[in-house]
Motif scaffolding. Sequence first.
Motif, short mmCIF file in Angstrom:
data_model
loop_
_atom_site.label_atom_id
_atom_site.label_comp_id
_atom_site.label_asym_id
_atom_site.label_seq_id
_atom_site.Cartn_x
_atom_site.Cartn_y
_atom_site.Cartn_z
N THR A 55 0.82 -1.22 0.00
CA THR A 55 0.00 0.00 0.00
C THR A 55 0.85 1.26 0.00
N ASN A 76 -2.75 -1.39 -5.47
CA ASN A 76 -3.46 -0.93 -4.27
C ASN A 76 -2.73 0.13 -3.47
N ARG A 78 -1.81 3.35 -1.50
CA ARG A 78 -2.48 4.45 -0.80
C ARG A 78 -1.54 5.60 -0.50
N SER A 79 -0.24 5.29 -0.47
CA SER A 79 0.73 6.30 -0.06
C SER A 79 1.92 6.27 -1.01
N TYR A 113 -5.18 5.28 -8.90
CA TYR A 113 -5.26 5.27 -7.45
C TYR A 113 -6.21 6.38 -6.97
N SER A 115 -8.15 6.40 -4.70
CA SER A 115 -8.22 6.47 -3.24
C SER A 115 -6.91 6.83 -2.60
N GLU A 117 -4.15 8.38 -0.55
CA GLU A 117 -4.30 9.11 0.71
C GLU A 117 -3.12 9.99 1.06
#
Lengths: 580, 325
Positions: A55, A76, A78-79, A113, A115, A117
């Motif tokens: 992630t 996947n 996120r960062s 991506y 999502s 974050e």
Amino acid sequence: MDPKKSRDSAESARAAQFPDEVLERVLSLLASHKDRSAVSLVSKTWYNAERWSRTRVFIGNCYSVTPEIVARRFPNIRSVTLKGKPRFSDFNLVPQNWGADIQSWLAVFAERYPSLEELRLKRMTVTDESLKFLALKFQNFRALSLMSCDGFSTNGLAAIAARCRNLTELDIQENGIDDNSGDWLSCFPENFVSLEVLNFASLSSDVDFDALERLVSRCNSLKVLRVNRTITLDQLQRLLVRAPRLTELGTGSFLQDLNAHQYSELERAFGGCKNLHTLSGLHDATALYLPVLYLACANLTFLNLNDTALQDEELAKVLVHCPRLQRLWVLDTVGDEGLEAVALNCPLLEELRVFPANPFDEEVNHGVSESGFLAVSYGCRRLRYVLYFCRQMTNAAVATIVQNCPDFTHFRLCIMNPGQPDYVTNEPMDEAFGAVVKTCTKLQRLAVSGLLTDLTFEYIGRYAKNLETLSVAFAGSSDWGMQCVLEGCPKLRKLEIRDCPFGNAALLSGLEKYESMRSLWMSACKVTMNGCEVLARERPRLNVEVMKDEESSDGQAYKVYVYRTVAGPRRDAPPFVFTL
Amino acid sequence: MEGVSRNGEAPQLLDFIAKEREWLMKRLQEQSHGPPPPPEDKALELRLGPPGDEDRSNIDFTKNCDLQKDESPLSLGYFNGRNQAQAQNFAPYLQFSPSISQTQLPVLAKDSSSDTVDLQNNNDTEKKKALPPASAAANTAVPDSSQKRTAPAPVVGWPPLRTFRKNLASSDDHGKPAPKTHQNAVSSKIVSERSGKGLFVKMNMDGVPIGRKVDLNVYDSYQKLSAAVDELFRGLLAAQRDSSGRGIKSMPDEEKSITGLLDGRGEYTLVYEDHEGDRMLVGDVPWHMFVSTVKRLRVLKSSEISVLGAGGQKQDKMPSDSAMQ
């Protein structure tokens, strides 16, 4: 039975016992990038499990890979952490508009991506349009950290503040940006409460204090607050009483006339901050107001006095109250006496950085010398990270220092006068760095300075077996020096060199090495276009980039940046960058 | 070193190479005690540096003169090719000091296999071309002509300190006017690659303990300098005035503009110290002449100008504002 077949069937048997979901779950607990890289090489199954479970991705050189390739491999994420320009761009050695623009990455991320974050960028170019794009396209966006970036203004920050409903972190560090006004802070909506980290210490404009106070009040999870210099002491007091759970605080100006009541209120506010472990800011602090801090210093592990020109006695008085200090950054105004106070009061110290208050000053009667460093080494045996700007040094002192503190992992010594010898013996500083690499077996990062011959590099190549980053300036005698390093240091990843007599032979001696490194920077050395062309031809998987400017003549390769890449030559190179 | 006789004809050059340290010390001493060499001799000084960079301390040149080590054919080829190819912008990696007597030059010139000789061949014609642009661009054009200096002149990007208030005047803009960009541009201690080398002088103001540094190369007139002074010190001055303890930061409209710096009509007047140490009123000489002689700027209260004695008083030296890494 064919051994390969038996291995495969054994593996598939194992895989059957260990379904992908379980493997992924296990691997998802892995945090370190190095571990994950290792895991992904075990087998195809593990490679796939790792890529699905990852992630957070860290890309140390934004041109080593394309966003499409990243997105294809890791579905996947996120960062994202991205680093762009070569480090010497911090010192103005890289022209403007070099590149490392985040927009092309954001465009792909918006697609793949949505999502996303977190975005942590270092030395990238970020425009206001990109910030607005970020705020618009990523509904879950939480954390933005910009360090040493350029290209944006406070308008971009306003967009982030206004639109990112779930923002937990806004960390703006030391960037070259247009600070038009502090209005961006007022753009946080009144019902916005999620902020945990806010750092705007490097911005210079006034912000609306009432808006800031309300923001701090309603964000109950705020742990890190670094305000800028325009925030006064009494304003600080009002913030502190609303955020007693802060763990990291950067104050504004520490210079103000307070009456007795205000003083005691401020002292009480600091006393209420029981969880403070990091303190910075303290602009223009003097002995008069520093004592208000003392109640908050009991658990302090990191004290950053970079912005305040303390003298030795003032520093000593503060340090008495910081017994647990592990990291200390100071200006050299504290002098050797100040460092003696460090040695006396900070037995747990692991990191010391001493910056010059007047680096370009012509008078050299101040600052720190070898004796300050020596004193610290006697008192702080756990020292492992040092960045030390000084005007004089001796081989003997360094040898003693590393004998006292053999656990150095980062040793960055900057004798500010280029090519200056040991001022007592007038010999080169070779033996100093020889002692460092021989004694400090865990050394990962080294920056050398002073008068150095090839011998220094012989030592480095021979002994620095864990060295990953090496910075060299105004040193060396011949190609042999650089060759020693390239042939000797097995873990070398980043090599940055300026103003050294290393030429094509040195450059080409690293043919076998560069693909195992992140990058090589050479500027104002003796490398020529011919040498670079040979390198580029022999190693097609490297980008060999030469930067031309007015000062370089035709055959000379004045600034060379070599890095491994799977992305091929840059498609966004500006006219002054030639990829060979 | 082929072709160079080791008899009395070339004693001085060999002496340099042999006595590396003494020579280096001698140069350092000369720098600190002796008068600056006249410009042409300065052009002949032995130095190590990036092209165009005139003022650096004398790093151990002898490393590069180490003719015992084998020079790689590639780097030799480079030097040979370059020297023959062009005369412009010769990288003055090595230039020779005036102490080499003229008689040596032809002797050394015979040797085509050493770096030193190649440089000698072309020095006379090229260094004059190489240096004037360098000296114009050198960020220490003025301090360089001053007396003793034990610290070297600043080099681009050295010491390696991060400065985060970069000059954005030339960066890709977002289409909006940037009134503060100018302020950002001058408020840092950077030596910007883009604009060549900056000419930074300290500036102090009466009543403000913290000084600023300005890059005079950014301006081309006294008006612009005056405007910059206003921008730089307006806020600081207002902060100093605010001593009420109520802690209310000065609102922008409470900050008074600092005007009349050049004509004596304002509350403050701009003066400077030239390279001879004299205090002078800003504005008398043409701008470019001012830039070449100014060492330091001060913003004094106009009422105190008449009180100044012959030498003027030095303000207490305060550590200047720095937030760098």
